[in-house]
Design a protein around this motif. Structure first.
Motif, mmCIF file in Angstrom:
data_model
loop_
_atom_site.group_PDB
_atom_site.id
_atom_site.type_symbol
_atom_site.label_atom_id
_atom_site.label_comp_id
_atom_site.label_asym_id
_atom_site.label_seq_id
_atom_site.Cartn_x
_atom_site.Cartn_y
_atom_site.Cartn_z
ATOM 1 N N SER A 140 0.882 -1.169 0.000
ATOM 2 C CA SER A 140 0.000 0.000 0.000
ATOM 3 C C SER A 140 0.918 1.215 0.000
ATOM 4 N N ILE A 141 1.451 1.493 -1.195
ATOM 5 C CA ILE A 141 2.504 2.508 -1.316
ATOM 6 C C ILE A 141 2.209 3.482 -2.459
ATOM 7 N N GLY A 142 0.935 3.605 -2.779
ATOM 8 C CA GLY A 142 0.535 4.703 -3.639
ATOM 9 C C GLY A 142 0.630 4.473 -5.130
ATOM 10 N N GLU A 143 0.628 5.606 -5.841
ATOM 11 C CA GLU A 143 0.599 5.574 -7.305
ATOM 12 C C GLU A 143 2.000 5.375 -7.857
ATOM 13 N N ARG A 144 2.143 4.399 -8.746
ATOM 14 C CA ARG A 144 3.428 4.110 -9.375
ATOM 15 C C ARG A 144 3.174 3.765 -10.833
ATOM 16 N N SER A 145 4.248 3.591 -11.590
ATOM 17 C CA SER A 145 4.071 3.248 -13.001
ATOM 18 C C SER A 145 3.664 1.782 -13.129
ATOM 19 N N LYS A 146 3.135 1.446 -14.274
ATOM 20 C CA LYS A 146 2.731 0.065 -14.521
ATOM 21 C C LYS A 146 3.939 -0.868 -14.420
ATOM 22 N N GLU A 147 5.067 -0.400 -14.927
ATOM 23 C CA GLU A 147 6.296 -1.209 -14.896
ATOM 24 C C GLU A 147 6.710 -1.483 -13.449
ATOM 25 N N SER A 148 6.627 -0.450 -12.640
ATOM 26 C CA SER A 148 6.992 -0.616 -11.239
ATOM 27 C C SER A 148 6.081 -1.645 -10.567
ATOM 28 N N TYR A 149 4.769 -1.526 -10.801
ATOM 29 C CA TYR A 149 3.831 -2.494 -10.228
ATOM 30 C C TYR A 149 4.173 -3.907 -10.708
ATOM 31 N N GLN A 150 4.442 -3.998 -12.003
ATOM 32 C CA GLN A 150 4.756 -5.298 -12.599
ATOM 33 C C GLN A 150 5.954 -5.952 -11.901
ATOM 34 N N ARG A 151 6.992 -5.153 -11.695
ATOM 35 C CA ARG A 151 8.205 -5.694 -11.072
ATOM 36 C C ARG A 151 7.978 -6.060 -9.609
ATOM 37 N N LEU A 152 7.175 -5.295 -8.912
ATOM 38 C CA LEU A 152 6.871 -5.635 -7.517
ATOM 39 C C LEU A 152 6.071 -6.938 -7.446
ATOM 40 N N PHE A 153 5.214 -7.137 -8.416
ATOM 41 C CA PHE A 153 4.441 -8.385 -8.500
ATOM 42 C C PHE A 153 5.389 -9.559 -8.740
ATOM 43 N N GLN A 154 6.324 -9.357 -9.678
ATOM 44 C CA GLN A 154 7.293 -10.419 -9.975
ATOM 45 C C GLN A 154 8.191 -10.707 -8.771
ATOM 46 N N ALA A 155 8.447 -9.678 -7.970
ATOM 47 C CA ALA A 155 9.283 -9.873 -6.779
ATOM 48 C C ALA A 155 8.540 -10.669 -5.700
ATOM 49 N N GLY A 156 7.218 -10.818 -5.860
ATOM 50 C CA GLY A 156 6.490 -11.665 -4.916
ATOM 51 C C GLY A 156 5.327 -11.006 -4.180
ATOM 52 N N ALA A 157 5.058 -9.738 -4.468
ATOM 53 C CA ALA A 157 3.888 -9.103 -3.833
ATOM 54 C C ALA A 157 2.617 -9.732 -4.402
ATOM 55 N N ASP A 158 1.657 -9.996 -3.524
ATOM 56 C CA ASP A 158 0.430 -10.685 -3.948
ATOM 57 C C ASP A 158 -0.748 -9.740 -4.125
ATOM 58 N N ARG A 159 -0.760 -8.718 -3.286
ATOM 59 C CA ARG A 159 -1.943 -7.835 -3.246
ATOM 60 C C ARG A 159 -1.492 -6.382 -3.202
ATOM 61 N N TYR A 160 -2.424 -5.495 -3.565
ATOM 62 C CA TYR A 160 -2.098 -4.060 -3.544
ATOM 63 C C TYR A 160 -3.341 -3.271 -3.142
ATOM 64 N N LEU A 161 -3.148 -2.377 -2.198
ATOM 65 C CA LEU A 161 -4.243 -1.500 -1.757
ATOM 66 C C LEU A 161 -3.991 -0.084 -2.242
ATOM 67 N N LEU A 162 -4.966 0.473 -2.905
ATOM 68 C CA LEU A 162 -4.880 1.866 -3.352
ATOM 69 C C LEU A 162 -6.303 2.412 -3.376
ATOM 70 N N ARG A 163 -6.679 3.095 -2.318
ATOM 71 C CA ARG A 163 -8.045 3.608 -2.294
ATOM 72 C C ARG A 163 -8.234 4.662 -3.384
ATOM 73 N N HIS A 164 -9.375 4.622 -4.060
ATOM 74 C CA HIS A 164 -9.610 5.651 -5.079
ATOM 75 C C HIS A 164 -10.025 6.971 -4.405
ATOM 76 N N GLU A 165 -10.412 6.912 -3.143
ATOM 77 C CA GLU A 165 -10.762 8.064 -2.289
ATOM 78 C C GLU A 165 -12.100 8.700 -2.634
ATOM 79 N N THR A 166 -12.325 9.023 -3.889
ATOM 80 C CA THR A 166 -13.652 9.435 -4.376
ATOM 81 C C THR A 166 -13.616 9.307 -5.890
ATOM 82 N N ALA A 167 -14.697 8.786 -6.455
ATOM 83 C CA ALA A 167 -14.711 8.528 -7.893
ATOM 84 C C ALA A 167 -14.965 9.795 -8.704
ATOM 85 N N ASP A 168 -15.478 10.818 -8.048
ATOM 86 C CA ASP A 168 -15.861 12.043 -8.753
ATOM 87 C C ASP A 168 -14.662 12.979 -8.914
ATOM 88 N N GLU A 169 -14.391 13.358 -10.181
ATOM 89 C CA GLU A 169 -13.211 14.199 -10.488
ATOM 90 C C GLU A 169 -13.190 15.496 -9.683
#
Ligand code: 5AD
Ligand code: FES
Length: 354
Positions: A140-169
């Motif tokens: 649960s470490i916030g907004e990152r690039s897709k590549e970064s997420y991909q590599r963290l997944f490959q490193a063994g992370a299973d889940r990710y928490l990122l609250r959208h906080e509110t859907a309205d722009e």
């Protein structure tokens, strides 16, 4: 339009409502309607999870943050926040203690802290995974690039928490500085799901400026994303933020939203959050009785607990992890539930765990 009760029935049958129906339901809610909803929510909670409550050991490993969200106590421009970072060894020590207490998921949560580079994060994930191969790692470490997420997944992370906080722009802009947008938040969430993370989103209930229309949009967004987890808790003001004087969210509305989420996506991993326990001493128990099935007690060293202060009066900041676990066992035992010793995956991901 159906009666409010009819709308709840249809939500249960079809898992979809129109925006107008969501608004009508949220605006028209009452104590008897909530009780009707919670009974149904408990039916689905029991169907998928029995009386077992999953636990996640939360490790708040840094409170440095480059962001400046207007509601958050560890925002960049709060000079009074006492900043800290845990070392990799300290993080592993939290896991060791947590494992002994029965935790099989570790949640690494932190501000968006550039000190923890991609390489450092991957190394931490790999080290935890090799020491505790039977445990799930949630980031649960916030907004990152897709590549970064991909590599963290490959490193063994299973889940990710990122609250959208509110859907309205527009509401999102009311809560965040211009550098952040609802659009990039949502984009991150779609990346996370696509990569294969068990993905969690969520929002604060009663955040400044929030209306039933915004909550309706949150429900529609969550229905579309189909996350595995949704964390919601009341907004709680923090004295050193621009929203210091804003009123907190209510227990009543938070519980109602928990019940609606359980009915809309019945297999959801749905925590009774610390924020809910903060505004009501029995908030977490009530959350479970409204359909929640996860608790996320703190495994961070007691010496830093108070410093990870997103909002005022956060509970459990003085208690050792072992005390907290015992306290939770007793609390949920009093309402007929038990803590599970398991990774607590989303049911469709590991069907044998059903
Ligand atoms: N009150 C309640 N929840 C908060 N969060 C941040 N600040 C507050 C606050 N003042 C929540 C946000 C964030 C999560 C880690 O904590 O929703 O995503
Ligand atoms: Fe943490 Fe009670 S749950 S001390």
């Amino acid at each position: 339009m159906d009666s409010l009760y009819g709308i709840v029935d249809r939500l249960e049958e079809t898992s979809r409502l129109t925006r107008e129906e969501w608004i009508f339901l949220i605006r028209g809610r009452s104590a008897p309607l909530a009780e009707y909803l919670f009974q149904k929510a408990r039916y689905w909670q029991h169907r998928y999870y029995g009386n077992k409550i999953y636990t996640r050991g939360l490790i708040e490993f840094t409170n440095y943050c480059k962001n400046d969200c207007y509601y958050c106590g560890i925002r960049r421009s709060n000079p009074h926040a006492e900043r800290y970072r845990l070392t990799k060894e300290e993080i592993l020590e939290c896991c060791r203690e947590g494992y002994g207490l029965g935790f099989r998921t570790f949640v690494l949560q932190g501000g968006e802290d550039g000190y923890f580079t991609q390489d450092k994060l991957e190394d931490i994930v790999r080290s935890i995974k090799s020491a505790y191969p039977d445990c799930a790692i949630t980031l649960s470490i916030g907004e990152r690039s897709k590549e970064s997420y991909q590599r963290l997944f490959q490193a063994g992370a299973d889940r990710y928490l990122l609250r959208h906080e509110t859907a309205d722009e527009v509401h999102y802009c009311h809560l965040h500085p211009p550098a952040l947008s609802a659009r990039s938040r949502k984009q991150c969430l779609y990346y996370l799901k696509e990569i294969g993370f068990q993905t969690g989103t969520g929002f604060m209930v009663g955040s400044p400026g929030q209306t039933p229309e915004h909550l309706a949009d949150d429900m529609l967004f969550i229905r579309e994303l189909e996350p595995h987890m949704v964390g919601i808790g009341p907004f709680v003001p923090h004295h050193d933020t621009p929203f210091a004087q804003s009123p907190p969210g209510t227990v009543e509305l938070t519980l109602f939203m928990i019940g609606l989420l359980r009915l809309m996506l019945p297999k959801l991993l749905l925590p009774a959050t610390t924020a809910l326990g903060t505004i009501d001493p029995l908030g977490r128990e009530k959350g479970i009785q409204a359909g929640a099935n996860v608790l996320m007690p703190n495994l961070s060293p007691v010496s830093v607990r108070k410093k990870y202060e997103l909002y005022d009066n956060k509970i459990c900041t003085g208690d050792e992890a072992a005390e907290c676990r015992q306290c939770l066992t007793r609390r949920i035992g009093s309402i007929g539930y038990e803590l599970a010793v398991s990774r607590g995956d989303y049911p469709s991901i590991l069907p044998e765990q059903r």
